[in-house]
Design an enzyme around this catalytic site. Structure first.
Site, PDB file in Angstrom:
ATOM      1  CB  CYS A   5      40.909  45.516 -31.442  1.00 39.50           C
ATOM      2  SG  CYS A   5      43.157  45.471 -32.195  1.00 39.50           S
ATOM      3  CG  LEU A  62      42.009  43.281 -37.776  1.00 43.96           C
ATOM      4  CD1 LEU A  62      42.375  42.153 -38.481  1.00 43.96           C
ATOM      5  CD2 LEU A  62      41.000  44.539 -38.979  1.00 43.96           C
ATOM      6  CG  ASN A  86      40.132  50.510 -31.889  1.00 45.83           C
ATOM      7  OD1 ASN A  86      40.740  49.414 -32.632  1.00 45.83           O
ATOM      8  ND2 ASN A  86      39.016  51.207 -31.792  1.00 45.83           N
ATOM      9  N   GLY A  87      43.939  51.028 -31.886  1.00 52.03           N
ATOM     10  CA  GLY A  87      44.060  51.839 -33.133  1.00 52.03           C
ATOM     11  C   GLY A  87      45.548  51.419 -33.515  1.00 52.03           C
ATOM     12  CG  ASP A 109      51.306  49.937 -33.086  1.00 53.72           C
ATOM     13  OD1 ASP A 109      50.731  49.052 -32.906  1.00 53.72           O
ATOM     14  OD2 ASP A 109      50.236  51.115 -32.955  1.00 53.72           O
ATOM     15  CB  THR A 327      24.640  62.053 -45.492  1.00 57.52           C
ATOM     16  OG1 THR A 327      24.446  62.357 -44.460  1.00 57.52           O
ATOM     17  CG2 THR A 327      23.185  63.020 -46.671  1.00 57.52           C
ATOM     18  NE  ARG A 330      20.154  59.873 -49.147  1.00 57.63           N
ATOM     19  CZ  ARG A 330      19.648  60.731 -49.507  1.00 57.63           C
ATOM     20  NH1 ARG A 330      20.742  61.631 -49.757  1.00 57.63           N
ATOM     21  NH2 ARG A 330      18.690  61.651 -48.832  1.00 57.63           N
TER      22      ARG A 330
END
Length: 601
Positions: A5, A62, A86-87, A109, A327, A330
């Site tokens: 989230c 989420l 969040n997690g 959880d 990087t 990309r």
């Protein structure tokens, strides 16, 4: 029980008016709306705002576990402890057993956090096994703590307002308009309002960079990684695996396919695993991933993108990933494009292969490590920096579309096992048939029940950017060449004195980043300094020629790459039951897979 989230908290704010409440909610929603101005991406399932006096806690959810309940914030029994998080907490069921005298309101959880704080005080954070960022408010004395997971798999920033308020956000875009100063909230740390500062809660043995001496035990390494993957099968929503066909993502897919059958997830969603890959038409990754998917029997989804598709997505990718590192951009752009497609299929969670190259020294430049001590220290430095690179990419490329990425290689227990091995075993020794990540390959080389075909298990790594297709990087460079003049480059040091771009590609990304995030604090959140083929600045000392050729991509180590492998082919074959010489061919990269895309399926 789980969710990826977005969180936003404003703590100690002098303005508790309705207007401030509306502003906090608006900033929070920047993390959930997918358009540029309002961004509904990190948590499309639910949103909420909690206010207690001068403190605001906002959350965009989420839902991955227990979608029906577990909306946030979460509370203890009497509502005096408030948590927005969040997690995922993978060991929540074991932790609940330590809290038998507590009453839980949801099956989430993350519900254990408030109760652990009541029971153990602020020292409970190290008991959590998972990926998380959270803010906990104790309304009894208006104190608060903020914490981020060990490696920084979830993203988190902290900022300070002129009125003395402290701001916490999953993304830069929640802070950059309202804070006088903001910065990255460091992984493995917590902030306590009572102590008035940060402290590192994550103190594993490897963190000091002392050289370990435990002998290599292939079965112990295998068991530790299998456990890391199995615990990440905890889900109440459809999921899949990102599969580039490289070693890391292929192992993740193989173990997931093997253990899915008996899991709760299989009862709900079926025992057939879905796999996803992205690449340009005809790219090495697409070919390799299909071969692995066919071997494992997954339902395989191949996404194709064109160079133009990728270029068109660069601005959106930079806005979401919040970096100007070359990087990372990309690799993020294909992954960003792929994540949209995966979410459109109804999938909410994917398991991915980030972290292996850092732990095992999988990058090509590790061939030049002068001794085991330097090899080990470089792996430590790489793991500590992951939150600025691959973790940032994996978390934000997926969250941009309401998708969650789980990364078993960065499991706390697995890292402890892998980083306790005497690094002599990890050294790349062509004469002895040991290619990069040999200890990981050997651990999964099972003659009786093969995890993967031999030639895939011992396939050489290809730099990520080339895995999606050799013309992707060349196309990006050509596009930058058209948009950045020589005169602009001459003045780059004056326009961008911090982390001055050294190529037109870097200059192009920096211009876009600065348009979205013009504050000085924002540019300071992005790492800089010289790099060769993804190395840290320190490792450039390994080879005198590198300091003259500072290219962040793996092509810079190409000399190492090919010459080392030419010498070792025969001995590798001898050590692995005659692996065909094709192992030298294009090797799809994990980090890519970790980065997939398509626009036309």
């Amino acid at each position: 029980k789980q969710r990826m989230c977005g969180i936003l908290a404003v703590l100690g704010c002098s303005d508790d008016s309705q207007a401030k409440r509306v502003r906090v909610l608006e900033l929070s929603r920047r993390q959930i709306l997918s358009s540029r101005n309002i961004i509904e991406h990190r948590g499309p399932d639910w949103s909420g705002l909690y206010q207690h006096g001068e403190c605001f806690l906002a959350h965009q959810r989420l839902a991955i576990i227990d979608p029906a309940s577990g909306d946030q914030p979460l509370f203890n029994e009497d509502g005096s402890i408030v948590v927005t998080v969040n997690g995922e907490i993978y060991n929540h069921e074991e932790l609940r057993k330590l809290l038998r005298n507590h009453k839980f309101k949801t099956g989430s959880d993350c519900d254990v956090i408030a109760h652990l704080y009541e029971e153990y005080g602020i020292n409970f954070v190290d008991m959590l096994d998972g990926m998380f960022s959270f803010v906990l408010l104790d309304t009894r004395d208006n104190s608060f703590i903020v914490a981020r997971d060990a490696i920084g798999i979830t993203s988190l920033y902290i900022g300070w307002g002129l009125d003395g308020s402290i701001w916490i956000s999953s993304e830069l875009k929640g802070l950059n308009d309202d804070c006088e100063h903001f910065e990255v909230f460091q992984p493995g740390h917590l902030y306590s309002s009572k102590e008035g500062g940060f402290r590192r809660w994550y103190n594993p043995p490897w963190f000091s960079e002392t050289i370990p001496s435990t002998p290599y035990d292939p079965l112990a390494l295998r068991q530790a990684f299998e456990n890391a993957v199995i615990k990440r099968l905890m889900t109440d929503v459809p999921f899949g695996v990102l599969l580039s066909g490289g070693l890391d993502s292929s192992l993740v897919a193989s173990i997931t396919a093997r253990h899915l059958a008996g899991s709760k997830a299989a009862k709900q969603w079926g025992a057939q695993l879905h796999s996803f890959c992205v690449g340009l038409e005809g790219s090495p990754d697409l070919k390799a991933a299909k071969e692995v998917a066919d071997y494992l029997g997954t339902v395989h989804h191949e996404f194709h993108f064109t160079v133009q598709d990728g270029i068109d997505a660069i601005e959106d990718a930079i806005y979401h990933i919040e970096t100007y590192d070359v990087t990372t951009i990309r690799a993020s752009t294909p992954m960003f494009l792929m994540s949209r497609k995966i979410k459109a299929l109804g999938v909410k969670m994917v398991i991915s292969g980030e972290g292996s190259d850092e732990i095992f020294g999988g990058y090509l430049y590790f061939h030049k490590a002068p001794n085991k001590e330097e090899f080990h220290r470089e792996t430590c430095r790489k793991i500590k920096a992951l939150h600025q690179y691959d973790c940032l990419r994996a978390n934000k490329s997926t969250s941009a579309w309401g998708l969650e990425a789980r990364v078993p290689f960065l499991d706390k227990d697995f890292i402890n096992v892998a980083m306790s091995i005497d690094p002599e075993w990890k050294m790349i020794k062509p004469d002895e048939g040991r290619i990069e990540k040999w200890v990981l390959r050997r651990a999964f080389d099972d003659e009786d029940r093969p995890y993967l075909p031999k030639h895939i298990l011992y396939r050489q790594k290809e730099q990520f950017s080339d895995g999606v297709g050799y013309s992707w990087i060349d196309g990006l460079k050509a596009h930058a060449e058209q948009n950045v003049s020589d005169k602009m480059m001459q003045n780059a040091g004056h326009i961008f004195p911090h982390n001055t771009p050294t190529s037109k590609e870097a200059y192009y990304y920096r211009m876009i980043f600065e348009r979205f995030f013009p504050q000085n604090s924002a540019r300071l959140t992005v790492p800089g300094g010289p790099s060769i083929a993804c190395s840290t600045a320190k490792a450039i000392e390994w080879d005198a020629s590198w300091s003259d050729n500072l290219d962040p991509s793996g092509r810079a180590a190409l000399g190492v790459h090919l010459s080392a492998y030419d010498r070792q082919l025969s001995s590798v074959a001898a050590n692995t039951n005659n692996i065909p010489a094709k192992i030298i061919d294009a090797v799809p990269t994990q980090s890519m897979m970790n980065s997939g895309v398509t626009i036309r399926s």
